[in-house]
Write a protein that holds these residues in place. Structure first.
Motif, PDB file in Angstrom:
ATOM      1  N   PHE A 169       1.733  -1.412  -8.325  1.00  0.00           N
ATOM      2  CA  PHE A 169       0.579  -1.393  -7.051  1.00  0.00           C
ATOM      3  C   PHE A 169       1.045   0.092  -7.452  1.00  0.00           C
ATOM      4  N   SER A 170       0.248   0.673  -7.012  1.00  0.00           N
ATOM      5  CA  SER A 170      -0.157   2.281  -7.043  1.00  0.00           C
ATOM      6  C   SER A 170       0.086   2.713  -5.387  1.00  0.00           C
ATOM      7  N   PRO A 171       0.611   3.235  -4.920  1.00  0.00           N
ATOM      8  CA  PRO A 171       0.303   3.885  -3.444  1.00  0.00           C
ATOM      9  C   PRO A 171      -1.241   4.367  -2.731  1.00  0.00           C
TER      10      PRO A 171
ATOM     11  N   ALA B 130       0.837  -0.571   0.333  1.00  0.00           N
ATOM     12  CA  ALA B 130      -0.239   0.149  -0.048  1.00  0.00           C
ATOM     13  C   ALA B 130       0.578   1.346  -0.869  1.00  0.00           C
ATOM     14  N   LEU B 131       1.968   1.262  -0.081  1.00  0.00           N
ATOM     15  CA  LEU B 131       2.907   2.246   1.005  1.00  0.00           C
ATOM     16  C   LEU B 131       4.009   2.059  -0.255  1.00  0.00           C
ATOM     17  N   ARG B 132       4.670   1.265  -0.769  1.00  0.00           N
ATOM     18  CA  ARG B 132       5.385   1.629  -1.557  1.00  0.00           C
ATOM     19  C   ARG B 132       6.616   1.247  -1.280  1.00  0.00           C
ATOM     20  N   GLY B 133       7.072   0.311   0.297  1.00  0.00           N
ATOM     21  CA  GLY B 133       7.729   0.049   1.017  1.00  0.00           C
ATOM     22  C   GLY B 133       8.649  -1.299   1.544  1.00  0.00           C
TER      23      GLY B 133
ATOM     24  N   VAL C  94       8.924  -1.415   8.655  1.00  0.00           N
ATOM     25  CA  VAL C  94       8.061  -1.441   7.097  1.00  0.00           C
ATOM     26  C   VAL C  94       9.116   0.268   6.628  1.00  0.00           C
ATOM     27  N   GLN C  95       9.935   0.445   5.572  1.00  0.00           N
ATOM     28  CA  GLN C  95      10.161   1.840   5.265  1.00  0.00           C
ATOM     29  C   GLN C  95       9.453   1.814   4.481  1.00  0.00           C
ATOM     30  N   VAL C  96       9.210   3.501   3.854  1.00  0.00           N
ATOM     31  CA  VAL C  96       7.475   3.518   3.219  1.00  0.00           C
ATOM     32  C   VAL C  96       8.345   4.726   2.083  1.00  0.00           C
TER      33      VAL C  96
ATOM     34  N   SER D  75      -9.535   3.720  14.780  1.00  0.00           N
ATOM     35  CA  SER D  75     -10.420   3.514  14.345  1.00  0.00           C
ATOM     36  C   SER D  75     -11.760   3.542  14.751  1.00  0.00           C
ATOM     37  N   ASP D  76     -13.142   3.353  14.876  1.00  0.00           N
ATOM     38  CA  ASP D  76     -14.009   2.589  15.681  1.00  0.00           C
ATOM     39  C   ASP D  76     -13.960   0.747  15.149  1.00  0.00           C
ATOM     40  N   ASP D  77     -13.721   0.892  13.861  1.00  0.00           N
ATOM     41  CA  ASP D  77     -14.827  -0.166  13.623  1.00  0.00           C
ATOM     42  C   ASP D  77     -12.911  -0.971  12.892  1.00  0.00           C
ATOM     43  N   PHE D  78     -12.917  -1.948  12.229  1.00  0.00           N
ATOM     44  CA  PHE D  78     -12.174  -3.338  11.417  1.00  0.00           C
ATOM     45  C   PHE D  78     -11.730  -2.201  10.533  1.00  0.00           C
ATOM     46  N   ALA D  79     -10.163  -2.115  10.690  1.00  0.00           N
ATOM     47  CA  ALA D  79      -9.132  -1.258   9.681  1.00  0.00           C
ATOM     48  C   ALA D  79      -9.374  -2.504   8.574  1.00  0.00           C
ATOM     49  N   SER D  80      -8.847  -1.351   6.859  1.00  0.00           N
ATOM     50  CA  SER D  80      -9.121  -2.512   6.353  1.00  0.00           C
ATOM     51  C   SER D  80      -7.904  -1.367   5.209  1.00  0.00           C
ATOM     52  N   LEU D  81      -7.478  -1.989   3.787  1.00  0.00           N
ATOM     53  CA  LEU D  81      -6.365  -1.686   3.005  1.00  0.00           C
ATOM     54  C   LEU D  81      -6.403  -1.496   2.035  1.00  0.00           C
ATOM     55  N   SER D  82      -6.998  -0.078   0.881  1.00  0.00           N
ATOM     56  CA  SER D  82      -7.641  -0.580  -0.167  1.00  0.00           C
ATOM     57  C   SER D  82      -6.664  -1.289  -0.790  1.00  0.00           C
ATOM     58  N   LEU D  83      -6.070  -1.296  -1.531  1.00  0.00           N
ATOM     59  CA  LEU D  83      -4.868  -1.488  -3.135  1.00  0.00           C
ATOM     60  C   LEU D  83      -5.678  -1.449  -3.975  1.00  0.00           C
ATOM     61  N   GLN D  84      -4.429  -0.350  -4.969  1.00  0.00           N
ATOM     62  CA  GLN D  84      -5.283  -0.035  -6.006  1.00  0.00           C
ATOM     63  C   GLN D  84      -4.626  -0.661  -7.429  1.00  0.00           C
TER      64      GLN D  84
END
Length: 247
Positions: free
Chosen positions: A204-206, A81-84, A169-171, A214-223
């Motif tokens: 993958f794009s950043p 997700a962060l090109r790390g 993770v080095q971002v 967050s109050d909810d389960f987190a998610s990673l949106s990968l483009q």
């Protein structure tokens, strides 16, 4: 002629492998969404002879993209997700790590690595005098916190501890990494009838957004950009992807 029910509810596991196959094909964990999108470059020749409409149409697919919503916050998924880059932190005991300090109450002094608080932690001041937990400082998940009337001053501390197993993770240090994507899927609407999706070459794009509170389960949106694979040639073969559906 009777029709066959082929309704579809997809599920399954998505795997990634470096395009050069320098590492194995490995799962990325729980995925709640996986979608492809196709953009079209369309040219139209209007019918000027009367009656409206088009005289001819030329349509080409200009780009193929995909998106994944991953629900496992692993180091490898965050790096996508962060090109790390991902490296394993040391677990070798560290002695005399020098850290700056101001000697102010409630000051947090994080260690250079996540400490294993089940192992011994020793804190010394700038004169090599050992400080006392509960008097000069209290342990925190990332290091120590300075207490009131502490012996910690503004000249720094020396800490000795054992790091816990972790990944770093080095971002935004990697770009242009290409992967093979494989989905081992099943159709829940058809008693688990299997299907596979082979995407031959992706990049993958950043991530546009990445939340950590967050109050909810987190998610990673990968483009994802789906690229043509020049190694695949032959009449009728797609350089983008292949979908295998059990009958």
């Amino acid at each position: 002629m009777s029709t066959i029910d082929r309704s579809f509810i997809g599920a399954g596991s998505i795997h990634l492998q470096p395009y050069d196959q320098s590492a194995p094909l490995l799962p990325i964990g729980n995925v709640s969404e996986f979608t492809f999108s196709f953009e079209e470059d369309r040219k139209e020749l209007k019918n000027y002879l009367g009656g409206g409409g088009n005289r001819n149409v030329l349509s080409r697919v200009s780009s193929v993209t995909a998106s994944i919503v991953a629900n496992d916050f692993t180091a490898s998924n965050i790096s996508l997700a962060l090109r790390g880059s991902v490296t394993a932190a040391t677990t070798t005991p560290i002695t005399g790590e020098l850290l700056p300090s101001h000697g102010v109450e409630d000051e947090l002094i994080p260690f250079n690595h996540l400490p294993d608080l089940k192992q011994s932690v020793t804190i010394k001041d700038s004169t090599d005098t050992e400080l006392v937990v509960g008097v000069d400082y209290e342990l925190a998940k990332s290091g120590i916190k300075v207490l009131v009337n502490s012996g910690i001053d503004n000249k720094g501390v020396k800490v000795s501890y054992t790091p816990i197993a972790s990944n770093m993770v080095q971002v935004l240090v990697e770009s242009g990494r290409e992967f093979v994507l494989f989905m081992e899927g099943l159709n829940d609407a058809q008693e688990g009838l299997p299907f596979n999706i082979r995407v031959h070459r992706v990049k993958f794009s950043p991530a546009q957004n990445l939340g950590f509170i967050s109050d909810d389960f987190a998610s990673l949106s990968l483009q994802i950009d789906v690229l043509a694979d020049p190694s695949i040639s032959g009449n009728g073969l797609s350089p983008f992807m292949q979908i295998d559906l059990a009958t």
